[in-house]
Design a protein around this motif. Sequence first.
Motif, short mmCIF file in Angstrom:
data_model
loop_
_atom_site.label_atom_id
_atom_site.label_comp_id
_atom_site.label_asym_id
_atom_site.label_seq_id
_atom_site.Cartn_x
_atom_site.Cartn_y
_atom_site.Cartn_z
N THR A 253 28.87 -42.10 -25.44
CA THR A 253 28.39 -40.84 -24.82
C THR A 253 28.47 -41.06 -23.22
O THR A 253 29.19 -40.03 -22.68
CB THR A 253 27.00 -40.55 -25.04
N SER A 254 28.13 -42.19 -22.94
CA SER A 254 28.29 -42.25 -21.21
C SER A 254 29.92 -42.14 -20.91
O SER A 254 30.18 -41.86 -19.78
CB SER A 254 27.76 -43.62 -20.92
N TRP A 255 30.60 -42.71 -21.58
CA TRP A 255 31.97 -42.58 -21.23
C TRP A 255 32.77 -41.03 -21.28
O TRP A 255 33.24 -40.85 -20.41
CB TRP A 255 33.00 -43.81 -22.33
N LEU A 256 32.18 -40.25 -22.10
CA LEU A 256 32.46 -39.15 -22.08
C LEU A 256 31.88 -38.22 -21.04
O LEU A 256 32.72 -37.39 -20.41
CB LEU A 256 31.85 -38.37 -23.43
N LEU A 257 30.72 -38.68 -20.75
CA LEU A 257 30.19 -38.09 -19.41
C LEU A 257 30.87 -38.79 -18.15
O LEU A 257 31.30 -37.81 -17.34
CB LEU A 257 28.52 -38.45 -19.35
N ARG A 258 31.27 -39.97 -18.18
CA ARG A 258 31.95 -40.32 -17.00
C ARG A 258 33.21 -39.61 -16.88
O ARG A 258 33.59 -39.47 -15.83
CB ARG A 258 32.07 -41.87 -17.32
N LEU A 259 34.17 -39.62 -17.78
CA LEU A 259 35.36 -39.09 -17.61
C LEU A 259 35.29 -37.58 -17.55
O LEU A 259 36.10 -36.97 -16.86
CB LEU A 259 36.19 -39.47 -19.04
N SER A 260 34.32 -36.87 -18.01
CA SER A 260 33.96 -35.46 -17.69
C SER A 260 33.69 -35.35 -15.96
O SER A 260 34.38 -34.55 -15.37
CB SER A 260 32.99 -34.92 -18.47
N LEU A 261 33.05 -36.45 -15.55
CA LEU A 261 32.89 -36.10 -14.04
C LEU A 261 34.10 -36.59 -13.10
O LEU A 261 34.13 -36.06 -12.14
CB LEU A 261 31.55 -36.97 -13.68
N ILE A 262 34.69 -37.44 -13.82
CA ILE A 262 36.10 -37.65 -13.12
C ILE A 262 37.01 -36.48 -13.07
O ILE A 262 37.65 -36.14 -12.06
CB ILE A 262 36.67 -38.88 -13.79
#
Length: 391
Positions: A253-262
């Motif tokens: 879930t954090s990776w999804l958020l991280r990539l979304s913010l990128i």
Amino acid sequence: MKSYARISLIFLTLAASMGLILRSMQSGFPLMNYKFLLHTHSHIALIGWVYNGAFIIISNLLQVQNNKVFKRLFWITQLSIVGMLFSFPFQGYGAISIAFSTLYVFCSYYLVVLIFRHTIDEPKSTKSRFLRWGGIYLIASSVGPFALGYFMANDMGDSIWYNLSIYWFLHFLYNGFFVFVVFAHIVSNGLSKGKTIFLLMNISLIPLFGLSVLWVEPPMFMYLLSGIGATLQIIALVILLKSKSIKLTNSLTSWLLRLSLIAYGSKLIFQLIGCTHSVQQFINDTVPYSVIGFIHLVMLGFFTLFLLFYFFTIEQIRLSRLSKLGSWLLIIGIVLSEGLLFGKAALIQLSIPWLTNFFPTLTVVSTLMPIGILLLTISSFSHRAIPDHLK
């Protein structure tokens, strides 16, 4: 609420599948009317997926998940989406598809009424301000489709006003409504600089529309206004990131958020550099690649990954091996397709004759996305407990 997420994911699966068919048609397989299918793909992606996702976020923020009025509104909206799904492929903008599109527009108006009604007790909270102004921009976006109808009726489909109407609709829908709903969720946990971020985002939105008119080579002050709008949004993101209110770990879930913010940060950078005449010339020369790449960066990279992060967070999608595989297939598909689109645009500008089999290659890469989304959709129907090693 779980059925809402499942329906949204089904629409995303359909939109991704139509996107793959469009890629195949660009590779030389004339399966059906390309323009009609493109209209269907864009409407189902924007309304069936992102708008529905925003509706779910709004319902949770306002704590009205069991409100009968919201439930009825959701299902009437789904009727309008299904109507568009079965009319646009056969007639494009015709009487039936326009009727269902109009039904959706009036449903969206009523959603805005409900947002104002359910934030009346706290109208000045940052969350409420983002939701209310997001609703205002949702209404503003609807001017675009109504203008399209006028221009089509008066044989102005080839005029700059027709294209500007589309850009107006997209700008206020995703830069206004969609982004503001996302930020409403982010600030809902009590962000100390939330009011400053809201003011910067709100002030930036009107000037930022200037980006959508730079292709007609307007007066120089339009470039300046666009640059101001783009800069304000970057400042807002920097303040948000410096607040350290977004906690990231090594979980899916954090990776999804991280990539979304990128993806969102990349969008802001592209907006800023797009405010120059030379970059606008580059965009005009590479529209099928740079513009589509940018739209997909926003819709897939930012909104889709954020909504998936949100659905995992509220457990509308269960963490499992299947959902992990689906997520990474989707992510890989997005990264590779974006790399191909922007890479092709750069090669054209540099007059380098590489990627001669571009569309067949893009079609193969794009296959990963509907497969990944289908696996995520299937996993949303699972009621199995979350394995300990995935928590």
